[in-house]
Write an enzyme that holds these catalytic residues in place. Structure first.
Site, short mmCIF file in Angstrom:
data_model
loop_
_atom_site.label_atom_id
_atom_site.label_comp_id
_atom_site.label_asym_id
_atom_site.label_seq_id
_atom_site.Cartn_x
_atom_site.Cartn_y
_atom_site.Cartn_z
N HIS A 77 -0.96 8.24 1.09
CA HIS A 77 -0.11 9.03 0.24
C HIS A 77 -0.36 9.34 -1.27
CE1 HIS A 77 1.21 4.75 -0.92
NE2 HIS A 77 1.51 5.34 -1.95
N ASP A 110 -1.65 5.11 6.62
CA ASP A 110 -1.52 5.29 5.66
C ASP A 110 -3.07 5.04 4.85
OD1 ASP A 110 -0.87 6.46 3.04
OD2 ASP A 110 0.71 5.00 2.76
N GLY A 178 1.64 3.36 -8.40
CA GLY A 178 0.13 3.25 -9.13
C GLY A 178 -0.73 2.40 -8.66
N ASN A 179 -0.32 1.28 -7.98
CA ASN A 179 -0.85 0.14 -7.28
C ASN A 179 -1.26 0.63 -5.99
OD1 ASN A 179 0.85 -2.20 -9.13
ND2 ASN A 179 -1.44 -2.65 -8.66
N SER A 180 -0.62 1.53 -5.35
CA SER A 180 -0.93 2.08 -4.09
C SER A 180 -2.38 2.32 -3.95
CB SER A 180 -0.05 3.42 -3.63
OG SER A 180 1.15 2.92 -3.65
#
Length: 238
Positions: A77, A110, A178-180
């Site tokens: 994502h 993901d 943003g940590n994704s």
């Protein structure tokens, strides 16, 4: 000798001796304060050089380098709908490097794999854990929450639960948008999962965050490097 004279002389002599010899007794040595290296220090020092910020046209996220020739893992994502070439900002906060999108996880997984466009250059890496993680183990997250100004932020917590036989890790190390795509690490600075999201950002509930478990990550990397990944993101449209 007159005892009336001797007694005061003796007292005076003893008193003078105590004062005059005091400087001969060395003062206690001052021991410099010890510098303590914590487990979190060691984890960050080991893993951080391999953690990158990923910048697309309109989004950013996090990722990590898993091979010294420049393969990078992140969330699907993070780069869904972005160009075929994205920009990586290295841990020094200055170096920017282009990376190709190699492929995406199948069946809604993901995950995505990137490849840095720098032939012959060797990159720092972070290893995938080969050991079992358990509820209560320490967990460490590194990533770029909210804005690039917060690049490579470290947060700590524990493994709160193991879901679906290890496919997903619930933990309470703070993560934010943003940590994704960034790593979830163990005490040895090894990957145990890829941070994907959390609950409660709009409701005030905190401490329920999720990462994709390392076994799924490892299998995805093998398939993607063999050309068996999906050419497009298969995650559900939000």
């Amino acid at each position: 000798m007159n005892t009336k004279i001797f007694a005061p002389l003796l007292i005076a002599t003893l008193t003078y001796s105590c004062i005059s010899t005091a400087y001969l007794i060395p003062a206690a040595a001052k021991t410099p304060a010890a510098t303590t290296t914590t487990t979190a220090n060691r984890v960050y020092t080991k893993a951080n050089p391999a953690v990158v910020t990923i910048r697309g046209n309109s989004v950013w996220g996090s990722g990590f380098i898993i091979s010294n020739d420049g393969y990078v893992v992140t969330n699907a994502h993070v780069i869904k709908g972005q160009p075929a070439v994205v920009t990586l900002i290295m841990a020094d906060g200055k170096t920017e490097i282009p990376a190709d999108v190699v492929g995406f996880g199948k069946n809604g997984l993901d995950l995505a794999l990137l490849k840095i466009n720098r032939r012959g250059q060797k990159f720092p890496t972070v290893a995938l854990s080969q050991t079992t993680f358990r509820v209560g183990d320490n967990a460490y997250a590194i990533g770029t929450p909210f804005d690039e100004a917060f690049q490579n932020t470290l947060t700590t917590g524990i493994v709160s639960a193991i879901r679906e036989g290890g496919k997903f890790i619930q933990h309470n190390a703070a993560i934010n948008p943003g940590n994704s795509g960034g790593p979830l690490l163990n005490d040895r600075g090894e990957i145990i999962g890829v941070n994907t999201g959390g609950f409660g950002r709009d409701t005030g509930t905190v401490g329920i965050n999720y990462a994709i478990g390392v076994d799924l990550v490892r299998q995805f990397i093998i398939e993607a490097r063999q050309g068996k990944s999906s050419p497009v993101a298969t995650i559900a449209t939000e």
